[in-house]
Design a protein around this motif. Structure first.
Motif, PDB file in Angstrom:
ATOM      1  N   GLU A 162      -6.411   4.610  -5.029  1.00 44.06           N
ATOM      2  CA  GLU A 162      -7.638   5.419  -5.087  1.00 44.06           C
ATOM      3  C   GLU A 162      -8.162   5.790  -3.694  1.00 44.06           C
ATOM      4  N   TYR A 163      -7.424   5.390  -2.639  1.00 48.37           N
ATOM      5  CA  TYR A 163      -7.935   5.584  -1.275  1.00 48.37           C
ATOM      6  C   TYR A 163      -7.250   6.750  -0.563  1.00 48.37           C
ATOM      7  N   THR A 164      -8.018   7.344   0.351  1.00 52.13           N
ATOM      8  CA  THR A 164      -7.519   8.492   1.106  1.00 52.13           C
ATOM      9  C   THR A 164      -7.472   8.128   2.593  1.00 52.13           C
ATOM     10  N   ILE A 165      -6.407   8.545   3.245  1.00 53.23           N
ATOM     11  CA  ILE A 165      -6.286   8.370   4.695  1.00 53.23           C
ATOM     12  C   ILE A 165      -6.263   9.777   5.283  1.00 53.23           C
ATOM     13  N   VAL A 166      -7.212  10.054   6.152  1.00 56.90           N
ATOM     14  CA  VAL A 166      -7.229  11.354   6.829  1.00 56.90           C
ATOM     15  C   VAL A 166      -6.566  11.160   8.189  1.00 56.90           C
ATOM     16  N   ILE A 168       4.725  16.001  -1.398  1.00 59.61           N
ATOM     17  CA  ILE A 168       4.156  16.551  -0.160  1.00 59.61           C
ATOM     18  C   ILE A 168       3.672  17.953  -0.489  1.00 59.61           C
ATOM     19  N   LYS A 169       2.393  18.193  -0.262  1.00 59.56           N
ATOM     20  CA  LYS A 169       1.844  19.517  -0.519  1.00 59.56           C
ATOM     21  C   LYS A 169       1.509  20.132   0.835  1.00 59.56           C
ATOM     22  N   ASN A 170       2.123  21.251   1.111  1.00 61.62           N
ATOM     23  CA  ASN A 170       1.874  21.905   2.399  1.00 61.62           C
ATOM     24  C   ASN A 170       0.938  23.090   2.200  1.00 61.62           C
ATOM     25  N   ASN A 171      -0.305  22.961   2.633  1.00 61.14           N
ATOM     26  CA  ASN A 171      -1.277  24.050   2.477  1.00 61.14           C
ATOM     27  C   ASN A 171      -1.212  25.030   3.641  1.00 61.14           C
ATOM     28  N   ALA A 172      -0.306  24.815   4.576  1.00 56.04           N
ATOM     29  CA  ALA A 172      -0.276  25.650   5.793  1.00 56.04           C
ATOM     30  C   ALA A 172       1.117  26.189   6.080  1.00 56.04           C
ATOM     31  N   GLY A 173       1.889  26.425   5.048  1.00 53.33           N
ATOM     32  CA  GLY A 173       3.242  26.957   5.274  1.00 53.33           C
ATOM     33  C   GLY A 173       4.040  26.904   3.989  1.00 53.33           C
ATOM     34  N   GLU A 174       5.345  27.058   4.125  1.00 55.36           N
ATOM     35  CA  GLU A 174       6.238  27.033   2.960  1.00 55.36           C
ATOM     36  C   GLU A 174       6.268  25.622   2.354  1.00 55.36           C
ATOM     37  N   ASN A 228      -2.657  20.236   5.972  1.00 50.87           N
ATOM     38  CA  ASN A 228      -3.353  21.475   6.319  1.00 50.87           C
ATOM     39  C   ASN A 228      -2.852  21.918   7.690  1.00 50.87           C
ATOM     40  N   ALA A 229      -3.597  22.841   8.333  1.00 52.54           N
ATOM     41  CA  ALA A 229      -3.115  23.361   9.610  1.00 52.54           C
ATOM     42  C   ALA A 229      -3.344  22.392  10.764  1.00 52.54           C
ATOM     43  N   THR A 230      -4.439  21.630  10.714  1.00 52.66           N
ATOM     44  CA  THR A 230      -4.723  20.761  11.863  1.00 52.66           C
ATOM     45  C   THR A 230      -4.899  19.297  11.491  1.00 52.66           C
ATOM     46  N   SER A 231      -4.897  18.991  10.205  1.00 55.46           N
ATOM     47  CA  SER A 231      -5.016  17.599   9.781  1.00 55.46           C
ATOM     48  C   SER A 231      -4.436  17.480   8.375  1.00 55.46           C
ATOM     49  N   GLY A 232      -4.431  16.265   7.858  1.00 51.65           N
ATOM     50  CA  GLY A 232      -3.892  16.077   6.516  1.00 51.65           C
ATOM     51  C   GLY A 232      -4.479  14.856   5.863  1.00 51.65           C
ATOM     52  N   MET A 233      -4.113  14.668   4.598  1.00 50.36           N
ATOM     53  CA  MET A 233      -4.567  13.510   3.835  1.00 50.36           C
ATOM     54  C   MET A 233      -3.359  12.848   3.189  1.00 50.36           C
ATOM     55  N   ALA A 234      -3.422  11.531   3.145  1.00 53.40           N
ATOM     56  CA  ALA A 234      -2.422  10.804   2.364  1.00 53.40           C
ATOM     57  C   ALA A 234      -3.183  10.017   1.316  1.00 53.40           C
ATOM     58  N   TYR A 235      -2.553   9.827   0.167  1.00 49.92           N
ATOM     59  CA  TYR A 235      -3.210   9.139  -0.937  1.00 49.92           C
ATOM     60  C   TYR A 235      -2.460   7.860  -1.254  1.00 49.92           C
ATOM     61  N   CYS A 236      -3.250   6.806  -1.335  1.00 47.70           N
ATOM     62  CA  CYS A 236      -2.672   5.474  -1.599  1.00 47.70           C
ATOM     63  C   CYS A 236      -3.577   4.837  -2.639  1.00 47.70           C
ATOM     64  N   SER A 288       0.842  -1.203   0.000  1.00 50.71           N
ATOM     65  CA  SER A 288       0.000   0.000   0.000  1.00 50.71           C
ATOM     66  C   SER A 288       0.877   1.253   0.000  1.00 50.71           C
ATOM     67  N   PRO A 289       1.462   1.567  -1.165  1.00 51.58           N
ATOM     68  CA  PRO A 289       2.361   2.725  -1.226  1.00 51.58           C
ATOM     69  C   PRO A 289       1.615   4.049  -1.166  1.00 51.58           C
ATOM     70  N   VAL A 290       2.149   4.960  -0.426  1.00 51.78           N
ATOM     71  CA  VAL A 290       1.601   6.327  -0.380  1.00 51.78           C
ATOM     72  C   VAL A 290       2.198   7.090  -1.552  1.00 51.78           C
ATOM     73  N   HIS A 291       1.371   7.742  -2.363  1.00 49.88           N
ATOM     74  CA  HIS A 291       1.943   8.513  -3.476  1.00 49.88           C
ATOM     75  C   HIS A 291       1.780  10.019  -3.299  1.00 49.88           C
ATOM     76  N   GLY A 292       1.026  10.442  -2.299  1.00 49.06           N
ATOM     77  CA  GLY A 292       0.886  11.881  -2.093  1.00 49.06           C
ATOM     78  C   GLY A 292       0.472  12.180  -0.667  1.00 49.06           C
ATOM     79  N   ILE A 293       0.926  13.346  -0.187  1.00 51.23           N
ATOM     80  CA  ILE A 293       0.568  13.779   1.170  1.00 51.23           C
ATOM     81  C   ILE A 293       0.196  15.244   1.089  1.00 51.23           C
ATOM     82  N   GLU A 294      -0.927  15.574   1.682  1.00 47.73           N
ATOM     83  CA  GLU A 294      -1.359  16.973   1.703  1.00 47.73           C
ATOM     84  C   GLU A 294      -1.522  17.385   3.157  1.00 47.73           C
TER      85      GLU A 294
END
Ligand SMILES: Cc1cc2nc3c(=O)[nH]c(=O)nc-3n(C[C@H](O)[C@H](O)[C@H](O)COP(=O)(O)OP(=O)(O)OC[C@H]3O[C@@H](n4cnc5c(N)ncnc54)[C@H](O)[C@@H]3O)c2cc1C
Length: 457
Positions: free
Chosen positions: A250-254, A270-276, A240-248, A232-238
């Motif tokens: 077609e599935y999402t892990i909050v 890695i996409k950081n919506n709450a900083g640099e 936010n300020a208090t939580s995030g999502m990982a993508y594996c 179950s490889p993670v291919h993306g991480i997003e």
């Protein structure tokens, strides 16, 4: 040559089913990577907090570096102590050394969880030195970081060399002068090229089995708080300020917090919506080196041993130089037949920036032949059949230290990765430290803290 058959995985028995992620899920904590770093993080998070944890592994648990190493546990750093002091100051450097020394007790704790049949032997390891500079540097470094107690026994110096006279008094006091033949005997070699030998503590174990057993314990003990998915490889991480999502797939892990225990090599953004932005800094912080090993089964001699051999003239093992030193262990392999496994490593190949590592790629025959050549010089002519040949990926951070702690640009992201040439104890220390962060404790600054490269700021 495509083989990659590690003896540690050959020894691994497992009955657990392989479960892949097949649904969207949520969890307090998401751990990415199921090597010794990820599983130590899982264990300490479960034992020290009451949070729920999901662990995602791209392939199989313990089949990364954890299943392809030398299983030669030492409390050393990849970076000389004096350089750590120069960069971080003596107080932080000493605290870092103490942390890794303290990880011996954590290893004992995990080994107790793993069960009494986990292969584990505590040995005096002998390091053989051919060049005075290397010998002096190693003595100075060990003395400066640990004092005289860093030496388990008398350091041996050949009376046919002028090494003793060249040592400062406090280091000479640690030494016994002996004929070169005594040093050769300690190193179990026919060669008479080594003029110094330094004793230190080592534990030889199977870190893949340790990892698998600790996981089994976690699944048994905390069935409601832990879920583990393989393949179950993670291919993306997003983030936010208090939580995030990982993508594996077609599935999402909050998640609320995420720990990267990926050894440093990963196929995700890695996409950081709450900083640099974080992505580019994270990727170029780690440099890949592939280490190669061979294994031989033997019935004699009957005692276990651990040794390393500095034949070349580089001062410390430099992750950015391809000049090898050789390291060897001999240990019980099949307890029923008194069989011993000799395993030897040394050769390394450096990957290009972001070059991918494949576990089943073609290995030039000369790489494994170079280990046979070393073994024949050491043991004399004999028939050495390589029953095991394996390789694994070491991820080196630019700092020369493992990264353990929170990402400065978004504290929901934590790391326990990098500096994987000598990484068993630091991975376990990292797991315990990450759990302290996740429990809400204020963890004091350390040499392992992730920081941005100057040019990224
Ligand atoms: C040849 C060799 C010899 C070594 N010898 C020693 C030694 O004698 N002593 C010592 O202390 N250390 C040694 N090491 C280092 C030691 O093995 C490592 O430091 C340790 O195993 C690191 O564990 P880890 O969990 O960080 O990495 P790994 O065991 O590599 O685990 C990382 C895991 O993350 C997974 N992963 C990566 N990306 C993703 C993703 N996107 N999604 C999901 N999962 C992902 C990988 O599949 C992998 O299973 C050696 C290493 C090698 C290669």
């Amino acid at each position: 040559m495509k083989e990659n058959n590690s003896p540690w995985l050959a020894q691994l028995s497992r009955t657990r089913p392989e479960i892949s992620l097949r649904e969207h899920i949520t969890s307090d904590v998401l751990i990415v990577g199921g090597g010794i770093a990820g599983i130590s993080t899982l264990y300490y998070t479960l034992t020290k907090t009451n949070r729920s944890v999901v662990l995602l592994e791209a392939r199989r648990i313990a089949h990364g570096a954890t299943g392809h190493n030398a299983g030669y546990v030492v409390s050393e750093f990849e970076k000389p102590y004096k350089e750590i002091v120069a960069e971080y100051g003596k107080e932080l450097a000493d605290a870092g050394v103490a942390s890794i020394e303290g990880a011996w007790a954590l290893l004992d704790e995990l080994a107790a969880v793993a069960g009494t049949d986990l292969p584990r032997e505590t040995l005096v390891s002998w390091g053989g030195y051919r060049h005075f500079e290397q010998f002096l540097n190693k003595l100075e470094d060990t003395y400066a970081s640990l004092g005289p107690k860093g030496f388990l026994d008398k350091v041996l110096v050949s009376d046919e060399s002028l090494w003793l006279e060249a040592l400062p008094e406090h280091l000479a006091a640690l030494c016994s002068t002996v004929p070169t033949s005594v040093i050769s005997r300690a190193l179990e070699t026919r060669e008479t090229i080594y003029h110094g030998a330094i004793p230190s503590k080592t534990v030889v174990t199977n870190s893949a089995m340790l990892t698998e057993r600790v996981l089994e314990h976690c699944l048994r003990t905390y069935p409601k708080r832990v879920r583990v998915y393989e393949h179950s490889p993670v291919h993306g991480i997003e983030l936010n300020a208090t939580s995030g999502m990982a993508y594996c797939g077609e599935y999402t892990i909050v998640f609320n917090e995420i720990v990267l225990a990926t050894n440093g090599f990963e196929d995700f953004y890695i996409k950081n919506n709450a900083g640099e932005p974080i992505d580019s800094a994270f990727h170029h912080q780690v440099h890949g080196v592939v280490g190669y090993m061979t294994g031989y089964l033997t019935n004699h001699p009957p005692h276990s041993a651990a040794m390393y051999f500095y034949r070349s003239s580089s001062t410390f093992k430099d992750p950015y130089s391809a000049e090898p030193y050789f390291y060897m262990t001999r240990r019980d392999f099949k307890t029923d037949s008194h069989q011993k496994l000799i395993s030897i490593g040394g050769p390394e190949v450096h990957l290009e920036y972001r070059e991918k590592y494949y576990r089943d790629y073609d290995v030039a025959r000369e790489i494994y032949d170079s280990i046979d050549i070393f073994l024949q010089a050491k043991e004399g002519v004999g028939h050495w059949q390589q029953q095991f040949r394996w390789h694994g990926l070491m991820g080196y951070t630019e700092s020369g230290l493992r990264l353990v702690g929170r990402e400065p640009e978004n504290p929901l992201l934590l790391y326990n990765l990098g500096c994987n040439g000598i990484g068993i104890l630091t991975s376990i220390y990292g797991g315990r430290t990450i759990a302290r962060h996740l429990s809400g404790e204020t963890v004091p600054p350390s040499i392992f803290d992730p920081k941005r490269r100057q040019q990224d700021l």
